[in-house]
Design a protein around this motif. Sequence first.
Motif, PDB file in Angstrom:
ATOM      1  N   GLN A  41       0.846  -1.193   0.000  1.00  0.00           N
ATOM      2  CA  GLN A  41       0.000   0.000   0.000  1.00  0.00           C
ATOM      3  C   GLN A  41       0.878   1.238   0.000  1.00  0.00           C
ATOM      4  O   GLN A  41       1.491   1.585   1.018  1.00  0.00           O
ATOM      5  CB  GLN A  41      -0.946   0.008   1.201  1.00  0.00           C
ATOM      6  CG  GLN A  41      -1.934   1.170   1.175  1.00  0.00           C
ATOM      7  CD  GLN A  41      -2.860   1.168   2.369  1.00  0.00           C
ATOM      8  OE1 GLN A  41      -2.519   0.675   3.439  1.00  0.00           O
ATOM      9  NE2 GLN A  41      -4.055   1.726   2.198  1.00  0.00           N
ATOM     10  N   GLN A  48      -2.676   5.258  -1.310  1.00  0.00           N
ATOM     11  CA  GLN A  48      -3.131   4.293  -2.323  1.00  0.00           C
ATOM     12  C   GLN A  48      -3.927   3.163  -1.680  1.00  0.00           C
ATOM     13  O   GLN A  48      -3.902   2.975  -0.466  1.00  0.00           O
ATOM     14  CB  GLN A  48      -1.912   3.686  -3.033  1.00  0.00           C
ATOM     15  CG  GLN A  48      -0.991   4.699  -3.672  1.00  0.00           C
ATOM     16  CD  GLN A  48      -1.621   5.370  -4.864  1.00  0.00           C
ATOM     17  OE1 GLN A  48      -2.215   4.721  -5.711  1.00  0.00           O
ATOM     18  NE2 GLN A  48      -1.525   6.685  -4.917  1.00  0.00           N
ATOM     19  N   ASP A  49      -4.627   2.402  -2.516  1.00  0.00           N
ATOM     20  CA  ASP A  49      -5.278   1.202  -2.011  1.00  0.00           C
ATOM     21  C   ASP A  49      -4.269   0.059  -2.015  1.00  0.00           C
ATOM     22  O   ASP A  49      -3.283   0.099  -2.755  1.00  0.00           O
ATOM     23  CB  ASP A  49      -6.490   0.844  -2.866  1.00  0.00           C
ATOM     24  CG  ASP A  49      -6.135   0.648  -4.320  1.00  0.00           C
ATOM     25  OD1 ASP A  49      -6.190  -0.510  -4.779  1.00  0.00           O
ATOM     26  OD2 ASP A  49      -5.773   1.643  -4.986  1.00  0.00           O
ATOM     27  N   PRO A  50      -4.475  -0.942  -1.199  1.00  0.00           N
ATOM     28  CA  PRO A  50      -3.554  -2.084  -1.170  1.00  0.00           C
ATOM     29  C   PRO A  50      -3.552  -2.818  -2.504  1.00  0.00           C
ATOM     30  O   PRO A  50      -4.600  -3.089  -3.082  1.00  0.00           O
ATOM     31  CB  PRO A  50      -4.134  -2.961  -0.057  1.00  0.00           C
ATOM     32  CG  PRO A  50      -4.977  -2.049   0.771  1.00  0.00           C
ATOM     33  CD  PRO A  50      -5.542  -1.052  -0.193  1.00  0.00           C
TER      34      PRO A  50
END
Lengths: 115, 113
Positions: free
Chosen positions: B37, B41-43
């Motif tokens: 991540q 940000q998204d994972p």
Amino acid sequence: AQSVTQLDSQVPVFEEAPVELRCNYSSSVSVYLFWYVQYPNQGLQLLLKYLSGSTLVKGINGFEAEFNKSQTSFHLRKPSVHISDTAEYFCAVTQRSGSARQLTFGSGTQLTVLP
Amino acid sequence: AAGVIQSPRHLIKEKRETATLKCYPIPRHDTVYWYQQGPGQDPQFLISFYEKMQSDKGSIPDRFSAQQFSDYHSELNMSSLELGDSALYFCASSLGTVNTEAFFGQGTRLTVV
């Protein structure tokens, strides 16, 4: 392949007001759906999940979500938010069958609860 | 209840150095996933293992490698570190490929300077 779209990157809301965090998904196969919460500098905690059965799913901390297959949505709701609900919320999917069970996440929604 | 343990929690490395991140799954969980991540940000899924074999591969750079050991713990090895590798690295575990819930660790925050 699947994808997840979280329509709102930031949602400010006053304490004790209701909130809805929107999530739409796209997939060529059947999926399971999840909502995770992430507090600052913390890991991901599962709020709730939809596997099958009733389309209204209740989770922890008073959250619930409704699966709508026709609209490919899985929106998260809470009738009355608290300051402590301030966090990043991620919608995620994983395919129902096959060996690939990794999660595909949306870009997240920052929920900020204002006093 | 026991959770997923990741170590170290924080790691600072210089460019071109190597780093090893460790993940200890929940007891009896045989599946491990690694996610990256980045800031804001998204994972992103990197790689997963089931019963000590790689089960799927995501956006893992060639400079990274991982394995799952006989006791089911997993290690993510990162070489020739770049500034862009600075991120929160999560490990998650689940029971088999049928179980639908993955439990996440607290993550390792890697900072490359």
